[in-house]
Design a protein around this motif. Structure first.
Motif, PDB file in Angstrom:
ATOM      1  N   GLY A   1      -2.284  -5.302  -3.870  1.00 57.50           N
ATOM      2  CA  GLY A   1      -3.077  -4.214  -4.422  1.00 57.50           C
ATOM      3  C   GLY A   1      -3.796  -3.419  -3.346  1.00 57.50           C
ATOM      4  O   GLY A   1      -3.289  -3.243  -2.230  1.00 57.50           O
ATOM      5  N   LYS A   2      -5.005  -2.983  -3.662  1.00 56.82           N
ATOM      6  CA  LYS A   2      -5.731  -2.082  -2.762  1.00 56.82           C
ATOM      7  C   LYS A   2      -6.112  -2.735  -1.438  1.00 56.82           C
ATOM      8  O   LYS A   2      -6.373  -2.031  -0.459  1.00 56.82           O
ATOM      9  N   MET A   3      -6.169  -4.055  -1.405  1.00 59.84           N
ATOM     10  CA  MET A   3      -6.442  -4.758  -0.157  1.00 59.84           C
ATOM     11  C   MET A   3      -5.148  -5.321   0.444  1.00 59.84           C
ATOM     12  O   MET A   3      -4.891  -5.174   1.642  1.00 59.84           O
ATOM     13  N   GLY A   4      -4.341  -5.951  -0.373  1.00 61.08           N
ATOM     14  CA  GLY A   4      -3.122  -6.569   0.120  1.00 61.08           C
ATOM     15  C   GLY A   4      -2.110  -5.576   0.659  1.00 61.08           C
ATOM     16  O   GLY A   4      -1.384  -5.884   1.614  1.00 61.08           O
TER      17      GLY A   4
ATOM     18  N   ILE B   1      -3.219  -4.570   4.213  1.00 58.19           N
ATOM     19  CA  ILE B   1      -3.163  -5.762   5.059  1.00 58.19           C
ATOM     20  C   ILE B   1      -1.719  -6.095   5.418  1.00 58.19           C
ATOM     21  O   ILE B   1      -1.401  -6.401   6.577  1.00 58.19           O
ATOM     22  N   SER B   2      -0.820  -6.022   4.450  1.00 62.96           N
ATOM     23  CA  SER B   2       0.588  -6.314   4.731  1.00 62.96           C
ATOM     24  C   SER B   2       1.160  -5.308   5.719  1.00 62.96           C
ATOM     25  O   SER B   2       1.946  -5.676   6.613  1.00 62.96           O
ATOM     26  N   ARG B   3       0.768  -4.042   5.606  1.00 63.89           N
ATOM     27  CA  ARG B   3       1.255  -3.016   6.538  1.00 63.89           C
ATOM     28  C   ARG B   3       0.721  -3.226   7.946  1.00 63.89           C
ATOM     29  O   ARG B   3       1.448  -3.075   8.938  1.00 63.89           O
ATOM     30  N   HIS B   4      -0.565  -3.594   8.051  1.00 68.25           N
ATOM     31  CA  HIS B   4      -1.141  -3.853   9.379  1.00 68.25           C
ATOM     32  C   HIS B   4      -0.457  -5.047  10.046  1.00 68.25           C
ATOM     33  O   HIS B   4      -0.191  -5.026  11.256  1.00 68.25           O
TER      34      HIS B   4
ATOM     35  N   VAL C   1       6.653 -10.061   7.545  1.00 71.08           N
ATOM     36  CA  VAL C   1       5.800 -10.055   6.355  1.00 71.08           C
ATOM     37  C   VAL C   1       6.655 -10.039   5.093  1.00 71.08           C
ATOM     38  O   VAL C   1       7.544  -9.196   4.944  1.00 71.08           O
ATOM     39  N   THR C   2       6.359 -10.959   4.195  1.00 67.96           N
ATOM     40  CA  THR C   2       6.967 -10.970   2.865  1.00 67.96           C
ATOM     41  C   THR C   2       5.841 -10.968   1.849  1.00 67.96           C
ATOM     42  O   THR C   2       4.888 -11.740   1.974  1.00 67.96           O
ATOM     43  N   GLY C   3       5.945 -10.100   0.865  1.00 66.46           N
ATOM     44  CA  GLY C   3       4.880  -9.978  -0.120  1.00 66.46           C
ATOM     45  C   GLY C   3       5.334 -10.266  -1.530  1.00 66.46           C
ATOM     46  O   GLY C   3       6.535 -10.303  -1.829  1.00 66.46           O
ATOM     47  N   PHE C   4       4.354 -10.492  -2.387  1.00 63.20           N
ATOM     48  CA  PHE C   4       4.615 -10.654  -3.822  1.00 63.20           C
ATOM     49  C   PHE C   4       3.447 -10.101  -4.605  1.00 63.20           C
ATOM     50  O   PHE C   4       2.276 -10.250  -4.211  1.00 63.20           O
TER      51      PHE C   4
ATOM     52  N   ALA D   1       5.543  -0.084  -3.523  1.00 68.30           N
ATOM     53  CA  ALA D   1       4.720   0.661  -2.565  1.00 68.30           C
ATOM     54  C   ALA D   1       4.786   0.060  -1.165  1.00 68.30           C
ATOM     55  O   ALA D   1       4.811   0.786  -0.166  1.00 68.30           O
ATOM     56  N   VAL D   2       4.824  -1.271  -1.058  1.00 72.04           N
ATOM     57  CA  VAL D   2       4.907  -1.884   0.275  1.00 72.04           C
ATOM     58  C   VAL D   2       6.347  -1.944   0.765  1.00 72.04           C
ATOM     59  O   VAL D   2       6.600  -1.873   1.977  1.00 72.04           O
ATOM     60  N   ALA D   3       7.290  -2.071  -0.158  1.00 69.64           N
ATOM     61  CA  ALA D   3       8.697  -2.102   0.235  1.00 69.64           C
ATOM     62  C   ALA D   3       9.083  -0.795   0.928  1.00 69.64           C
ATOM     63  O   ALA D   3       9.869  -0.799   1.884  1.00 69.64           O
TER      64      ALA D   3
END
Length: 279
Positions: A15-18, A21-24, A32-35, A44-46
């Motif tokens: 979300g607004k924090m994750g 953070i994942s991009r940084h 980095v792998t997210g869920f 949005a992160v993909a």
């Protein structure tokens, strides 16, 4: 594990924090792998190059460090210990950092359970909010094994400009709890002070400049964070008061503060996030 270099990080909650953070982390050279349960958050992160997994467990398969950034304590429970949770797929020895703001008592429970399963728990709640998250200038108030915490510092430094370890696991949540108590107290005092000044017709801009140069100066006044929505303020104060009850500590100001915060939110027509009950 703590002696090894952190190379791969799983971010659970985008979300607004994750999201930032994942991009940084990615820009800092980490895998980095997210869920996230929200497909839009995953998309949005993909688009920024972050790999997206189908479950928390899948995201954690190759992770050296898992960062959990979800809203509520029972959400942490689910992403860690659910059927497809982190602990179902992550390797023993993986460092699990809980960045969500939860109760110290809850953190103690998660610490015990994660440790019994062979994982290394850290609590790493975050301060300063969304704009610093975007800028990579968050503050971490941390707790947990020192060796593991130090091993994670290069990863943390991609999104946090201030990193503190306050003691063993749980100390970070205590730090965040106290930070939040004082933050909401300052915001409430600022709000009531300007409400009073407004009745006299005092120029608000000039008043703020004066206060910032006076003994009343505070971070909330400087950043004007109190002008923005405060979705988690009541949750934060619920944690403070629940812990005070559990420890049999009298915090009368905190009880009043919770009601002041609620009053400000009512004035602004802000609602408690998702109307989700707390444990």
């Amino acid at each position: 594990m703590a002696e090894s270099k952190i190379k791969n990080v799983a971010v659970i909650g985008l979300g607004k924090m994750g999201n930032p953070i994942s991009r940084h982390l990615l820009n800092g050279g980490f895998g980095v792998t997210g869920f996230d349960v929200d497909p839009k958050a995953c998309k949005a992160v993909a688009c920024k190059g972050v790999a997206v997994a189908a479950s928390p467990g899948e995201a954690a398969v190759n992770a050296d460090l898992v960062i959990v950034i979800v809203a509520f304590e029972d959400d942490v429970e689910t992403v860690l210990f659910g059927d497809k949770g982190v602990t179902s797929r992550a390797r023993p020895g993986t460092i699990v950092g809980i960045a969500a703001t939860i109760s110290p008592e809850g953190m103690a429970s998660f610490t015990e359970r994660l440790s019994q399963l062979g994982f290394i728990p850290l609590d790493i709640p975050l301060c300063r909010g969304e704009r610093p998250a975007e800028a990579g200038k968050l503050l971490i108030t941390g707790g947990g094994d020192k060796e593991a915490f130090d091993a994670c510092r290069p990863a943390f430094a991609t999104f946090a400009s201030s990193i503190y370890r306050l003691g063993p696991s749980g100390a970070g949540q205590v730090g965040k709890m106290v930070n939040n108590l004082i933050l909401w107290a300052c915001i409430s005092a600022n709000h009531e002070g300007f409400k009073l000044a407004g009745k006299y017709g005092v120029d608000e801009i000039a008043m703020r400049e004066m206060l910032l140069d006076s003994s009343a100066s505070n971070w909330a006044l400087e950043t004007q964070v109190g002008r923005h929505a405060m979705p988690w303020a009541e949750k934060d104060m619920m944690i403070v008061l629940a812990e005070a009850d559990r420890l049999r500590v009298s915090l009368p100001l905190s009880g009043t503060l919770k009601e002041v915060i609620k009053g400000i939110k009512i004035e602004r027509d802000e609602h408690f996030p998702y109307n989700k009950p707390q444990k």
